[in-house]
Design an enzyme around this catalytic site. Structure first.
Site: not given
Length: 340
Positions: A145-148
Site C-alpha cells: 500500500g501507499c502509506y505502507a
C-alpha cells in the site's frame, strides 16, 4: 511480454497505462473494467489519445489467460480476492495493487471489513516491497500500500539495525486526495477538501497491520505502532513523518550509516541532506528520505515522501514486474519528477 490490466478506469490503472507505454519489454494487450465497456480508453480519457486506444472490455479470466502473460489488478479492495482464484489455479502470474492479498485472512477481515481471499490463494502470494523482497521467479505478487511503502522504507533500516526504541514509534502520515481512489465520498468533495486539512481513520487505517507485519519480519518483538492518517488538499503525494527515540549510545552517524547501507544501491530511494518535499517526487517512482535529531528530547524524526500513485502503487508494481522477470529494475520507470 504481454499484459492485461483489470480496473483500468481507476487512478492506478491509468497510471499503469502511462508507464507501460514507455516500457520496452511489455505490450499492453487488453484492459478491463465494469464501466465504459466497449469504448476506447482514449475516448473516455482524451489525454491518452495515441497512448492507448484499446477498447475497454468486460472481465473474462479465460480470455486474459489466452491473450496475455500476466495480469495487473488495479481494483478496489474486495475485488481481486474474488477474481484471482481462476488465475492462480491456472498458474497465471498476477500483480495485485489492492490490499486483498497482503494480510492473513483473519487480519484482512478485521481491518478491511470484507470477506478475505481463500487461505490457499493467500498462501501463494508474496508481499513485495521492491527494495527488500526477492521476487525473481515469483508468480503472485501483493503490491504494498501507499502509506505502507513510505512508512516501511523510512523505518526498516532503523528497526533492522536495532537503533531505535520500537515502542516509541509514532507515524503521522498525510496523503493527497487520489489516495482515497475515485469513489465519491463526503471527504472527497471539493468544498470539503479545498482549504481544509482533516484526519481520518485515526487508529483504524487498513495499512497499519501491513506495516507492523512487515517490520516484524526485521524484529520479531516489534510492537504495535501509533499511526495517524490525514488528508492533504493536494492531488497526489504522501508524506510520512516518523518519530522515534534512539537507543542508548546510538549516534546520529549510526542512523546515517544505516540509511546509506540500506539504500546506496537502490535506484529509487534517495536519502537527502535536506528534509524532503512532495514536489520533489511527484510524477516519479522515487522515495525521498530525510531525518533530523532533537538532542533535548532524544527523538529522531524521519520524513519519507512518495507519489502515492507511482511508488505507492503503479510504479512499484512495474518495478516488481521488472524484478520478477530479471530485467533492469528501472525499465519503464525513468520518470523525472514533475515538481510543479
Amino acid at each position: 511480454m504481454k499484459v492485461s490490466i483489470v480496473g483500468i478506469t481507476g487512478y492506478s490503472g491509468l497510471e499503469l497505462v502511462k508507464i507501460l507505454n514507455n516500457h520496452k519489454k511489455v505490450e499492453l494487450v487488453s484492459i478491463h473494467a465494469t464501466k465504459e465497456v466497449g469504448r476506447r480508453l482514449s475516448d473516455v480519457y482524451p489525454y491518452l489519445a495515441g497512448v492507448c486506444d484499446l477498447k475497454i472490455e468486460d472481465f473474462n479470466a479465460q480470455e486474459i489467460i489466452e491473450k496475455a502473460d500476466l495480469v495487473f489488478f488495479a481494483t478496489p479492495s474486495g475485488v481481486a480476492s474474488s477474481l484471482a482464484e481462476e488465475f492462480v489455479q491456472a498458474d497465471f502470474p498476477i500483480i495485485d495493487l489492492s490490499g486483498d492479498h497482503r494480510l492473513p485472512a483473519d487480519v484482512y477481515q478485521e481491518w478491511y471489513k470484507k470477506s478475505p481471499a481463500k487461505k490457499m490463494i493467500l498462501n501463494k502470494f508474496t508481499y513485495a516491497l521492491s527494495e527488500y523482497t526477492d521476487v525473481k521467479g515469483k508468480k503472485f505478487i501483493a503490491n504494498p500500500g501507499c502509506y505502507a511503502t513510505a512508512t516501511e522504507l523510512a523505518l526498516i533500516p532503523l528497526v533492522a539495525a536495532g537503533l531505535i526504541e520500537t515502542d516509541s514509534i509514532i507515524v503521522d502520515a498525510k496523503s493527497g486526495l487520489t489516495g482515497a481512489g475515485k469513489a465519491l465520498s463526503e471527504s472527497s468533495h471539493f468544498v470539503n477538501v479545498h482549504d481544509n486539512y482533516m484526519t481520518y481513520k485515526l487508529n483504524h487505517h487498513q495499512h497499519i497491520p501491513e506495516i507492523v507485519q512487515t517490520l516484524q519480519a526485521f524484529d520479531a518483538d516489534m510492537p504495535e505502532i501509533q499511526f495517524s492518517t490525514s488528508l492533504l488538499p493536494v492531488n497526489r503525494g504522501i508524506m510520512a513523518t516518523v518519530y522515534c527515540k534512539l537507543k542508548k549510545d546510538v549516534a546520529v552517524s549510526d542512523i546515517a550509516s544505516a540509511f546509506a547501507k540500506a539504500y546506496d544501491d537502490k535506484p529509487f530511494v534517495r536519502v537527502q541532506e535536506n528534509l524532503p518535499e512532495l514536489h520533489n517526487v511527484i510524477g516519479s517512482n522515487f522515495t525521498d528520505i530525510g531525518f533530523a535529531y532533537n538532542e533535548k528530547t532524544n527523538v529522531m524524526t524521519v520524513i519519507s515522501v512518495i507519489d502515492n500513485l507511482l511508488k505507492g502503487a503503479s510504479g512499484q508494481a512495474v518495478q516488481n514486474l521488472n524484478l520478477m522477470q530479471g530485467w533492469d529494475e528501472t525499465e519503464g520507470l525513468h520518470m523525472t519528477p514533475s515538481y510543479l
